[in-house]
Motif scaffolding. Structure first.
Motif, short mmCIF file in Angstrom:
data_model
loop_
_atom_site.label_atom_id
_atom_site.label_comp_id
_atom_site.label_asym_id
_atom_site.label_seq_id
_atom_site.Cartn_x
_atom_site.Cartn_y
_atom_site.Cartn_z
N GLY A 252 23.64 -15.24 52.33
CA GLY A 252 23.57 -15.62 53.74
C GLY A 252 23.30 -17.09 53.98
O GLY A 252 23.10 -17.50 55.11
N CYS A 253 23.32 -17.90 52.89
CA CYS A 253 23.07 -19.33 53.03
C CYS A 253 24.29 -20.13 52.60
O CYS A 253 24.97 -19.76 51.64
CB CYS A 253 21.86 -19.75 52.19
SG CYS A 253 20.30 -19.08 52.76
N LYS A 254 24.54 -21.21 53.30
CA LYS A 254 25.62 -22.11 52.94
C LYS A 254 25.08 -23.54 52.93
O LYS A 254 24.00 -23.82 53.45
CB LYS A 254 26.79 -22.00 53.93
CG LYS A 254 27.56 -20.69 53.83
CD LYS A 254 28.83 -20.74 54.66
CE LYS A 254 29.69 -19.50 54.46
NZ LYS A 254 30.99 -19.60 55.18
N ARG A 255 25.86 -24.43 52.33
CA ARG A 255 25.49 -25.85 52.32
C ARG A 255 26.72 -26.69 52.61
O ARG A 255 27.86 -26.28 52.35
CB ARG A 255 24.89 -26.26 50.97
CG ARG A 255 25.85 -26.14 49.82
CD ARG A 255 25.19 -26.51 48.49
NE ARG A 255 26.10 -26.33 47.37
CZ ARG A 255 26.95 -27.26 46.95
NH1 ARG A 255 26.98 -28.44 47.55
NH2 ARG A 255 27.75 -27.03 45.93
N ILE A 256 26.49 -27.87 53.15
CA ILE A 256 27.57 -28.81 53.38
C ILE A 256 27.81 -29.57 52.09
O ILE A 256 26.92 -30.27 51.61
CB ILE A 256 27.25 -29.76 54.55
CG1 ILE A 256 27.18 -28.94 55.85
CG2 ILE A 256 28.28 -30.87 54.67
CD1 ILE A 256 26.80 -29.73 57.08
N SER A 257 29.00 -29.41 51.52
CA SER A 257 29.29 -30.01 50.22
C SER A 257 30.08 -31.31 50.32
O SER A 257 30.04 -32.14 49.41
CB SER A 257 30.07 -29.03 49.34
OG SER A 257 31.33 -28.73 49.93
N ARG A 258 30.82 -31.49 51.40
CA ARG A 258 31.59 -32.71 51.60
C ARG A 258 31.48 -33.11 53.06
O ARG A 258 31.66 -32.29 53.96
CB ARG A 258 33.07 -32.51 51.23
CG ARG A 258 33.33 -32.21 49.76
CD ARG A 258 33.10 -33.45 48.92
NE ARG A 258 33.49 -33.25 47.54
CZ ARG A 258 32.69 -32.80 46.58
NH1 ARG A 258 31.44 -32.48 46.87
NH2 ARG A 258 33.13 -32.68 45.35
N LEU A 259 31.22 -34.39 53.29
CA LEU A 259 31.16 -34.92 54.64
C LEU A 259 31.67 -36.35 54.59
O LEU A 259 31.05 -37.22 53.99
CB LEU A 259 29.72 -34.89 55.16
CG LEU A 259 29.49 -35.37 56.59
CD1 LEU A 259 30.29 -34.54 57.59
CD2 LEU A 259 28.01 -35.31 56.94
#
Length: 205
Positions: A161-168
């Motif tokens: 249920g967790c995500k992360r921002i990998s590219r910005l």
């Protein structure tokens, strides 16, 4: 990043302008009294979109106190005045000196889900490898019908249920206005509505 290591002599006129501007603004150690910088032909060698974004970024940094300088831009281009938001405007054509009351136009972004293929437009501007996880959910910030920033969100390994921002990534011509941060916020909000918790990692320099 590849441009950062090129010799000055091989840069384009627009890249040299940005390098010269950065060196002028950051040149000496800060002093108790702000340094006076007069920059001639300000934005004359860059396209007008870059000129407006650069003007707004410089004004934002000076007003925030990150650049302890007094800045005078000398230019024949009137289109940057409201983006630079100067305290004073001296018009050599009319001989008038007016106190600045100009305000930067609002930047209205449209954030959309996009295909992973759009990453190709942004990958060379990211400091990590150009790869993108196949499981990425991708978002783009669009301004005037052009994608200007990209955000990829992936599942966090071992955390259901967790995500992360990998590219910005924000395209260089549009950096300095906080577009990337706004895109990250909107992407996190969208993922939250879909039932995920999102964190941002050290995905940009």
């Amino acid at each position: 990043p590849p441009t950062w290591v090129r010799p000055y002599a091989v840069l384009s006129n627009g890249e040299k302008f940005r390098a010269d501007l950065a060196r002028a603004l950051l040149g000496e150690q800060p002093t108790a009294t702000p340094r006076l910088i007069v920059f001639d032909e300000f934005t004359s060698v860059v396209d007008r979109t870059v000129a407006k974004i650069a003007s707004a970024a410089v004004a934002k940094s000076i007003r925030a106190g990150r650049l302890p300088v007094k800045f005078v831009a000398v230019t024949c281009h009137r289109d940057i005045a409201e983006w630079l938001e100067p305290d004073w405007v001296a018009d050599a054509g009319t001989g008038q000196l007016t106190r600045g009351c100009l305000r930067r136009p609002r930047i209205v972004l449209r954030v959309v889900r996009c295909r992973q293929a759009l990453w190709g437009l942004f990958s060379r501007h990211h400091y990590l490898s150009g790869g993108l996880s196949r499981g990425s959910t991708c978002y783009a910030a669009v301004w005037n019908d052009e994608p200007v920033a990209f955000c990829a969100v992936v599942a966090q390994f071992g955390k259901q249920g967790c995500k992360r921002i990998s590219r910005l990534v924000t395209l260089p011509d549009y950096q300095g206005l906080g577009i990337g941060l706004r895109l990250a916020e909107r992407a996190a909000e969208d993922e939250q509505r879909r039932g995920f918790r999102v964190t941002i990692t050290a995905s940009h320099p």
